[in-house]
Design a protein around this motif. Structure first.
Motif, PDB file in Angstrom:
ATOM      1  N   THR A 151     -13.045 -50.025  30.674  1.00  0.00           N
ATOM      2  CA  THR A 151     -13.936 -50.971  30.278  1.00  0.00           C
ATOM      3  C   THR A 151     -13.491 -51.600  28.893  1.00  0.00           C
ATOM      4  OG1 THR A 151     -15.671 -49.902  31.542  1.00  0.00           O
ATOM      5  CG2 THR A 151     -16.552 -51.642  30.150  1.00  0.00           C
ATOM      6  N   PHE A 152     -13.221 -50.969  27.901  1.00  0.00           N
ATOM      7  CA  PHE A 152     -12.759 -51.299  26.681  1.00  0.00           C
ATOM      8  C   PHE A 152     -11.391 -50.621  26.462  1.00  0.00           C
ATOM      9  CE2 PHE A 152     -17.450 -51.468  26.356  1.00  0.00           C
ATOM     10  CZ  PHE A 152     -17.459 -52.566  25.103  1.00  0.00           C
ATOM     11  N   PRO A 153     -10.671 -51.231  25.571  1.00  0.00           N
ATOM     12  CA  PRO A 153      -9.151 -50.772  25.321  1.00  0.00           C
ATOM     13  C   PRO A 153      -9.090 -49.516  24.950  1.00  0.00           C
ATOM     14  CG  PRO A 153      -9.873 -52.423  23.911  1.00  0.00           C
ATOM     15  CD  PRO A 153     -10.846 -52.379  24.814  1.00  0.00           C
ATOM     16  N   CYS A 154     -10.078 -49.067  24.205  1.00  0.00           N
ATOM     17  CA  CYS A 154      -9.928 -47.880  23.517  1.00  0.00           C
ATOM     18  C   CYS A 154     -11.172 -47.257  22.852  1.00  0.00           C
ATOM     19  CB  CYS A 154      -8.906 -47.669  22.519  1.00  0.00           C
ATOM     20  SG  CYS A 154      -9.016 -48.952  21.128  1.00  0.00           S
ATOM     21  N   SER A 155     -11.319 -46.202  22.365  1.00  0.00           N
ATOM     22  CA  SER A 155     -12.506 -46.015  21.494  1.00  0.00           C
ATOM     23  C   SER A 155     -12.675 -47.093  20.292  1.00  0.00           C
ATOM     24  CB  SER A 155     -12.498 -44.374  20.809  1.00  0.00           C
ATOM     25  OG  SER A 155     -12.109 -43.494  21.809  1.00  0.00           O
ATOM     26  N   CYS A 156     -14.085 -47.210  20.175  1.00  0.00           N
ATOM     27  CA  CYS A 156     -14.124 -48.586  19.082  1.00  0.00           C
ATOM     28  C   CYS A 156     -15.510 -48.531  18.767  1.00  0.00           C
ATOM     29  CB  CYS A 156     -13.933 -49.847  19.832  1.00  0.00           C
ATOM     30  SG  CYS A 156     -14.815 -50.052  21.416  1.00  0.00           S
ATOM     31  N   GLN A 157     -15.888 -49.241  17.724  1.00  0.00           N
ATOM     32  CA  GLN A 157     -16.849 -49.556  17.091  1.00  0.00           C
ATOM     33  C   GLN A 157     -17.551 -50.848  17.455  1.00  0.00           C
ATOM     34  OE1 GLN A 157     -19.150 -47.818  14.702  1.00  0.00           O
ATOM     35  NE2 GLN A 157     -17.845 -46.276  14.152  1.00  0.00           N
ATOM     36  N   ILE A 158     -18.808 -50.883  17.870  1.00  0.00           N
ATOM     37  CA  ILE A 158     -19.398 -52.231  18.553  1.00  0.00           C
ATOM     38  C   ILE A 158     -20.439 -52.748  18.061  1.00  0.00           C
ATOM     39  CG2 ILE A 158     -18.404 -51.563  20.829  1.00  0.00           C
ATOM     40  CD1 ILE A 158     -21.305 -50.734  21.555  1.00  0.00           C
ATOM     41  N   ARG A 159     -20.718 -54.137  18.134  1.00  0.00           N
ATOM     42  CA  ARG A 159     -21.848 -54.631  17.623  1.00  0.00           C
ATOM     43  C   ARG A 159     -22.591 -55.604  18.690  1.00  0.00           C
ATOM     44  NH1 ARG A 159     -20.942 -51.611  14.229  1.00  0.00           N
ATOM     45  NH2 ARG A 159     -20.514 -52.021  12.030  1.00  0.00           N
TER      46      ARG A 159
ATOM     47  N   SER B   6     -10.049 -47.683  17.542  1.00  0.00           N
ATOM     48  CA  SER B   6      -9.250 -46.310  17.235  1.00  0.00           C
ATOM     49  C   SER B   6      -8.077 -46.638  16.710  1.00  0.00           C
ATOM     50  CB  SER B   6      -9.455 -45.267  18.446  1.00  0.00           C
ATOM     51  OG  SER B   6      -8.677 -44.233  18.127  1.00  0.00           O
ATOM     52  N   HIS B   7      -7.484 -46.101  15.586  1.00  0.00           N
ATOM     53  CA  HIS B   7      -6.196 -46.276  15.060  1.00  0.00           C
ATOM     54  C   HIS B   7      -5.267 -45.130  15.587  1.00  0.00           C
ATOM     55  CE1 HIS B   7      -7.158 -49.966  12.886  1.00  0.00           C
ATOM     56  NE2 HIS B   7      -8.382 -49.215  12.787  1.00  0.00           N
ATOM     57  N   SER B   8      -4.206 -45.265  15.849  1.00  0.00           N
ATOM     58  CA  SER B   8      -3.434 -44.175  16.347  1.00  0.00           C
ATOM     59  C   SER B   8      -2.764 -43.299  15.048  1.00  0.00           C
ATOM     60  CB  SER B   8      -1.931 -44.696  16.925  1.00  0.00           C
ATOM     61  OG  SER B   8      -2.272 -45.237  18.094  1.00  0.00           O
ATOM     62  N   PRO B   9      -2.649 -42.226  14.854  1.00  0.00           N
ATOM     63  CA  PRO B   9      -2.372 -41.527  13.743  1.00  0.00           C
ATOM     64  C   PRO B   9      -0.987 -41.700  13.357  1.00  0.00           C
ATOM     65  CG  PRO B   9      -2.569 -39.978  15.537  1.00  0.00           C
ATOM     66  CD  PRO B   9      -3.022 -41.132  15.974  1.00  0.00           C
ATOM     67  N   LYS B  10      -0.595 -41.760  12.190  1.00  0.00           N
ATOM     68  CA  LYS B  10       0.697 -42.219  11.848  1.00  0.00           C
ATOM     69  C   LYS B  10       1.882 -40.904  11.850  1.00  0.00           C
ATOM     70  CE  LYS B  10      -0.661 -45.375   7.910  1.00  0.00           C
ATOM     71  NZ  LYS B  10      -0.459 -45.650   6.574  1.00  0.00           N
ATOM     72  N   LYS B  11       2.681 -41.337  12.469  1.00  0.00           N
ATOM     73  CA  LYS B  11       3.967 -40.288  12.735  1.00  0.00           C
ATOM     74  C   LYS B  11       4.695 -39.905  11.523  1.00  0.00           C
ATOM     75  CE  LYS B  11       4.867 -41.797  17.280  1.00  0.00           C
ATOM     76  NZ  LYS B  11       6.003 -42.236  18.288  1.00  0.00           N
TER      77      LYS B  11
ATOM     78  N   GLY C 217     -26.656 -57.810  19.439  1.00  0.00           N
ATOM     79  CA  GLY C 217     -27.996 -57.627  19.796  1.00  0.00           C
ATOM     80  C   GLY C 217     -28.461 -56.264  19.266  1.00  0.00           C
ATOM     81  N   TRP C 218     -28.398 -56.025  17.934  1.00  0.00           N
ATOM     82  CA  TRP C 218     -29.015 -55.004  17.363  1.00  0.00           C
ATOM     83  C   TRP C 218     -28.180 -53.631  17.769  1.00  0.00           C
ATOM     84  CZ3 TRP C 218     -31.787 -57.207  13.757  1.00  0.00           C
ATOM     85  CH2 TRP C 218     -32.732 -58.086  14.120  1.00  0.00           C
ATOM     86  N   ILE C 219     -27.048 -53.816  18.157  1.00  0.00           N
ATOM     87  CA  ILE C 219     -26.381 -52.680  18.379  1.00  0.00           C
ATOM     88  C   ILE C 219     -25.510 -52.044  17.408  1.00  0.00           C
ATOM     89  CG2 ILE C 219     -24.781 -51.393  20.187  1.00  0.00           C
ATOM     90  CD1 ILE C 219     -25.815 -53.211  22.532  1.00  0.00           C
ATOM     91  N   LYS C 220     -25.405 -50.887  16.877  1.00  0.00           N
ATOM     92  CA  LYS C 220     -24.198 -50.463  15.912  1.00  0.00           C
ATOM     93  C   LYS C 220     -23.949 -49.110  16.371  1.00  0.00           C
ATOM     94  CE  LYS C 220     -23.571 -49.219  11.396  1.00  0.00           C
ATOM     95  NZ  LYS C 220     -24.272 -48.953  10.078  1.00  0.00           N
ATOM     96  N   GLY C 221     -22.420 -48.796  16.524  1.00  0.00           N
ATOM     97  CA  GLY C 221     -22.232 -47.466  16.775  1.00  0.00           C
ATOM     98  C   GLY C 221     -20.673 -47.425  17.415  1.00  0.00           C
ATOM     99  N   ALA C 222     -20.394 -46.050  17.581  1.00  0.00           N
ATOM    100  CA  ALA C 222     -19.036 -45.741  18.323  1.00  0.00           C
ATOM    101  C   ALA C 222     -19.244 -45.544  19.855  1.00  0.00           C
ATOM    102  CB  ALA C 222     -18.541 -44.768  17.638  1.00  0.00           C
ATOM    103  N   ILE C 223     -18.239 -46.205  20.845  1.00  0.00           N
ATOM    104  CA  ILE C 223     -18.243 -45.479  21.845  1.00  0.00           C
ATOM    105  C   ILE C 223     -16.841 -44.996  22.395  1.00  0.00           C
ATOM    106  CG2 ILE C 223     -20.024 -47.222  22.517  1.00  0.00           C
ATOM    107  CD1 ILE C 223     -17.526 -49.073  23.606  1.00  0.00           C
ATOM    108  N   PHE C 224     -16.925 -44.163  23.416  1.00  0.00           N
ATOM    109  CA  PHE C 224     -15.710 -43.484  23.564  1.00  0.00           C
ATOM    110  C   PHE C 224     -15.615 -43.334  25.212  1.00  0.00           C
ATOM    111  CE2 PHE C 224     -17.645 -41.852  19.743  1.00  0.00           C
ATOM    112  CZ  PHE C 224     -16.430 -41.552  18.814  1.00  0.00           C
ATOM    113  N   PRO C 225     -14.362 -43.361  25.673  1.00  0.00           N
ATOM    114  CA  PRO C 225     -14.190 -43.316  27.187  1.00  0.00           C
ATOM    115  C   PRO C 225     -14.448 -41.866  27.689  1.00  0.00           C
ATOM    116  CG  PRO C 225     -12.097 -43.244  25.934  1.00  0.00           C
ATOM    117  CD  PRO C 225     -13.032 -43.265  24.987  1.00  0.00           C
ATOM    118  N   PHE C 226     -15.246 -41.869  28.845  1.00  0.00           N
ATOM    119  CA  PHE C 226     -15.620 -40.641  29.742  1.00  0.00           C
ATOM    120  C   PHE C 226     -15.976 -40.991  30.881  1.00  0.00           C
ATOM    121  CE2 PHE C 226     -18.650 -37.618  31.023  1.00  0.00           C
ATOM    122  CZ  PHE C 226     -17.904 -36.602  31.229  1.00  0.00           C
ATOM    123  N   ASP C 227     -15.159 -40.540  31.930  1.00  0.00           N
ATOM    124  CA  ASP C 227     -15.735 -40.950  33.398  1.00  0.00           C
ATOM    125  C   ASP C 227     -16.822 -40.285  33.788  1.00  0.00           C
ATOM    126  OD1 ASP C 227     -15.737 -41.707  35.879  1.00  0.00           O
ATOM    127  OD2 ASP C 227     -13.702 -41.270  36.317  1.00  0.00           O
TER     128      ASP C 227
END
Length: 368
Positions: A270-278, A361-366, A280-290
């Motif tokens: 649904t979204f490309p990766c874990s992210c922060q969203i905004r 979500s940012h990938s950790p630096k190698k 309609g008064w919505i604030k927070g993080a969302i994570f992929p889970f089936d």
């Protein structure tokens, strides 16, 4: 006037006290005439007395009047000799412009943001001097006129408050977009529902000026569920602070723990990766889970009787299986001012809201 003043100073005017302003200092620092500045100088006003006098005059600004920002702060003018005539040209004073980011307020100003347009509907006002506190209060209360347009106070985010900043909106822009920026709510509706702490209200309104970009998820608000926060009681040793005595005691207590405070889940893809969203008064993080797969696997253990939304209304298993995004109560900042999920969805649609991405979500630096 300034040349005349400099000449006077060169001719022998001296500062009578190290604690007093010179005529030149007075003219530079405060909006007073030459005659007033000289009078202050001659009477040897110490800085603190003059400061109090100035504050008194600022606070005594007539209530029926609205302050205005001088046009010379916004534009620069210069003359060109054209066919034996002087032509005065005005250009925008770029030093007074700030580079802002895309957000809900900006998107409702322009349809096309590709060429980085100058957004005149929004003003960020800094007022870091304690001397200007009275003026700031007057602007918050009455607004301010800028270049022939009236601007009114909109909000001040947590970070803006720390820097003595406020956000102003052009009044006509606010009247046109206030239903959208409030997602169908009004101050009257909020007060009828018990009111709100002003700090929290400003923070909630500031969500529309926080960084966000549109992302075509194809998700419909009917495919979003708001559920109660997942909370369990946990027993353990804690450092207990008595707010009355400020004594700290280590003891065993049973305390509530919110496992998903400010966090939601979405169907992978649904979204490309874990992210922060905004949106309609919505604030927070969302994570992929089936959660569709999870529900189907444990469906024999699930009962509709135990499923409710954040308003306490029953939700069926089929509604969860039709949803693509599940948010928790803590993520919808003004949830208590809507009577139901259906009412919130209706306002969300009517005001053309969308769920946007604030960060991802940012990938950790190698390691090199």
């Amino acid at each position: 006037m300034q040349k005349f003043l400099n000449k006077e100073i060169k001719n022998g005017e001296k500062i009578k006290s190290k604690d007093a302003y010179s005529v030149e200092d007075i003219m530079k620092k405060f909006p007073v005439s030459l005659d007033v500045a000289k009078e202050m100088y001659e009477n040897n006003y110490p800085k603190e007395i003059f400061r109090n006098l100035l504050l008194s005059e600022i606070e005594g600004y007539p209530e029926e009047l609205i302050r205005s920002i001088n046009k010379r702060f916004l534009y620069m003018s210069y003359q060109e000799n054209e066919d034996t005539e002087y032509v005065v040209t005005e250009t925008e004073n770029i030093s007074r412009q700030v580079v802002w980011f895309e957000n809900e307020c900006v998107r409702r100003c322009r349809n096309d943001l590709e060429n980085t347009p100058l957004i005149k509907e929004i003003i960020v006002l800094k007022c870091r001097s304690n001397l200007m506190t009275g003026i700031l209060e007057q602007i918050i209360d009455r607004g301010v006129d800028v270049d022939g347009k009236h601007y009114i106070f909109f909000t001040s985010s947590t970070s803006q408050m720390k820097n003595a900043e406020i956000t102003l909106l052009e009044e006509s822009y606010w009247e046109k977009n206030k239903d959208a920026l409030m997602c169908g709510l009004s101050e009257e509706v909020i007060n009828e529902s018990g009111g709100i702490n002003m700090g929290k209200f400003f923070a909630a309104k500031a969500l529309s000026i926080s960084n966000s970009v549109k992302y075509d998820t194809g998700i419909d608000i009917d495919e979003v569920l708001i559920v109660p926060d997942f909370e369990t009681m946990v027993t353990g040793m804690v450092n207990y602070l008595d707010v009355n005595t400020l004594d700290i005691e280590q003891k065993k207590m049973v305390i509530p723990i919110q496992h998903m405070d400010g966090a939601g889940i979405f169907i992978p893809g649904t979204f490309p990766c874990s992210c922060q969203i905004r949106g309609g008064w919505i604030k927070g993080a969302i994570f992929p889970f089936d959660f569709h797969r999870f529900i189907r696997k444990y469906r024999h253990k699930i009962s509709d009787k135990h499923l409710t939304d954040a308003w306490g209304n029953p939700v069926t298993i089929e509604e969860f299986l039709n949803a693509k995004l599940i948010l928790t109560d803590s993520q919808l900042k003004m949830r208590k001012y809507y009577k139901s999920m259906d009412e919130y969805r209706q306002h969300f649609r009517n005001t053309n809201q969308s769920i946007t991405i604030n960060n991802y979500s940012h990938s950790p630096k190698k390691d090199s």
